[in-house]
Write an enzyme that holds these catalytic residues in place. Structure first.
Site, mmCIF file in Angstrom:
data_model
loop_
_atom_site.group_PDB
_atom_site.id
_atom_site.type_symbol
_atom_site.label_atom_id
_atom_site.label_comp_id
_atom_site.label_asym_id
_atom_site.label_seq_id
_atom_site.Cartn_x
_atom_site.Cartn_y
_atom_site.Cartn_z
ATOM 1 N N GLY A 9 0.855 -1.184 0.000
ATOM 2 C CA GLY A 9 0.000 0.000 0.000
ATOM 3 C C GLY A 9 0.889 1.230 0.000
ATOM 4 N N GLY A 11 -0.390 4.325 -0.238
ATOM 5 C CA GLY A 11 -1.239 5.481 0.086
ATOM 6 C C GLY A 11 -0.586 6.269 1.211
ATOM 7 C CB VAL A 13 -1.436 4.267 6.220
ATOM 8 C CG1 VAL A 13 -0.838 3.427 7.345
ATOM 9 C CG2 VAL A 13 -2.662 5.007 6.727
ATOM 10 C CG ASP A 34 -0.544 1.080 -4.212
ATOM 11 O OD1 ASP A 34 -0.779 1.595 -3.102
ATOM 12 O OD2 ASP A 34 -1.407 0.962 -5.102
ATOM 13 N NE ARG A 89 -10.873 2.568 13.204
ATOM 14 C CZ ARG A 89 -11.261 3.284 14.252
ATOM 15 N NH1 ARG A 89 -12.372 2.990 14.886
ATOM 16 N NH2 ARG A 89 -10.539 4.290 14.675
ATOM 17 C CG ASN A 96 -10.325 -2.284 3.083
ATOM 18 O OD1 ASN A 96 -10.346 -1.946 1.901
ATOM 19 N ND2 ASN A 96 -10.183 -1.422 4.067
ATOM 20 C CB VAL A 119 -1.756 -0.893 9.143
ATOM 21 C CG1 VAL A 119 -2.167 0.516 9.557
ATOM 22 C CG2 VAL A 119 -0.377 -1.199 9.716
ATOM 23 C CB SER A 120 -5.864 -3.163 5.974
ATOM 24 O OG SER A 120 -4.684 -3.138 5.207
ATOM 25 C CG ASN A 121 -9.218 0.281 10.118
ATOM 26 O OD1 ASN A 121 -9.118 -0.419 11.113
ATOM 27 N ND2 ASN A 121 -8.869 1.553 10.079
ATOM 28 C CG ASP A 149 -7.127 2.628 19.202
ATOM 29 O OD1 ASP A 149 -7.369 3.493 18.345
ATOM 30 O OD2 ASP A 149 -7.437 1.427 19.060
ATOM 31 N NE ARG A 152 -6.109 8.642 16.601
ATOM 32 C CZ ARG A 152 -6.526 7.837 15.628
ATOM 33 N NH1 ARG A 152 -7.255 6.789 15.909
ATOM 34 N NH2 ARG A 152 -6.231 8.100 14.367
ATOM 35 C CG HIS A 176 -8.581 0.192 15.468
ATOM 36 N ND1 HIS A 176 -8.259 1.226 16.306
ATOM 37 C CD2 HIS A 176 -8.429 0.674 14.214
ATOM 38 C CE1 HIS A 176 -7.913 2.283 15.586
ATOM 39 N NE2 HIS A 176 -8.016 1.974 14.320
#
Ligand code: LAC
Length: 309
Positions: A9, A11, A13, A34, A89, A96, A119-121, A149, A152, A176
């Site tokens: 990926g 992108g 992230v 990718d 998500r 996904n 890491v993908s949701n 999480d 944050r 998550h």
């Protein structure tokens, strides 16, 4: 430093993750893969051209195929679509799952000994898809969510108390999603229990904000989701593995009886080292926390039941 780390990926992230890995020189070669034509190549080259300025010797390359990824020590999977405002998500589930499944199959073929960091949701379900599709043991398929999480939660506490983020120790467990479980009884500032420094009434909105931290960013960005903190979270896990740090970090792991649960990916305290998930630490929970963790597991088990692997 390991020989090769692949980030799937390119992108926001994925690219930020690759860059952080290179800047920390965690691998000799960092490969970004990718399907988008030119994007991984362009971003990889751009990052590599920053090497003389930043002073790192990790070689960053971008590609559309898996040949260059062969023999990777670690593969970080960030591929998939991101949330738009108003999406949960779980709304990303089927799209996904298809992407993560095909990625994990490729990884199993080209890097059979790799450790996969997902890491993908939706994160916990994607870990399950990656484990099933790769056929790897649970030690080598771990999900990044709790570190994010928790970061944050820690940053909001540091801000409220006007103290260093470094001194905030905390643990956010569970899936998550909205059911994640910030553990107040394990939150401290340099060992001082948090409730000696702020009231429960002050802490509650912080817990809530951490729980909705991803959505808060999506609301601002409108066209995508967070990536600076998510990539930092992934790279902290990668660093713990590469340097065999034996760090205890909240990660999504496949439970096999721990916390009284079986066959579910859930955020729990994990020991991370060169072999990947080297152990799950079972901590004492209050009845409320245990109930919240079980509720959180249900929120993972449901989509796990319908996802196609
Ligand atoms: C977040 C998304 C990436 O928490 O899950 O920001």
């Amino acid at each position: 430093m390991v020989n090769k780390i692949t980030v799937v990926g390119a992108g926001n992230v994925g690219a930020t993750t690759a860059q952080r890995i290179a800047e920390k020189e965690l691998a000799r070669t960092v490969v970004m893969v990718d399907i988008a034509d030119g994007i991984p190549q362009g971003k990889g080259l751009d990052q590599w051209e920053s090497a003389p300025i930043e002073g790192f010797d990790s070689r960053v390359i971008g590609t559309n195929g898996y040949e260059e990824t062969a023999g990777s020590d670690i593969v970080v999977i960030t591929a998939g679509i991101a949330r738009k405002p108003g999406m949960s998500r779980d709304d990303l589930l089927n799209t996904n799952a298809g992407i993560v499944k095909s990625v994990a199959e490729e990884v199993a073929k080209s890097s059979p000994n790799a450790i996969i960091v997902v890491v993908s949701n939706p994160l916990d379900v994607m870990c399950y898809v990656a484990m099933k599709a790769s056929g790897f043991p649970r030690e080598r398929v771990i999900g990044m969510a709790g570190v994010l999480d928790t970061a944050r939660y820690r940053s909001f506490i540091a801000e409220a108390l006007d103290v260093s983020v470094r001194d905030i120790q905390a643990m956010v467990l569970g899936g998550h999603g909205d059911t994640m479980v910030p553990l107040i009884s394990y939150t401290s500032v340099s060992g001082i229990p948090i409730l000696q420094l702020m009231s429960k009434a002050q802490l509650d909105p912080i817990v809530d904000r951490a729980r909705n931290g991803g959505a808060e960013i999506v609301k601002y960005l409108k066209t995508g989701s967070a990536y600076y903190a998510p990539s930092s979270g992934a790279v902290q896990m990668v660093e713990a593995i590469v340097n065999d740090q034996k760090r205890i970090l909240p990660c999504s792991a496949w439970l096999q009886g721990e916390y009284g649960m079986k066959d579910v990916y859930l955020g729990v305290p994990v020991k991370l080292g060169r072999r990947g998930m080297e152990g799950i630490i079972e901590i004492e929970l209050t009845p409320d926390e245990r109930a919240a963790l079980e509720k959180s597991a249900q929120a993972v088990i449901e989509p796990m039941g319908v996802v196609k692997v």
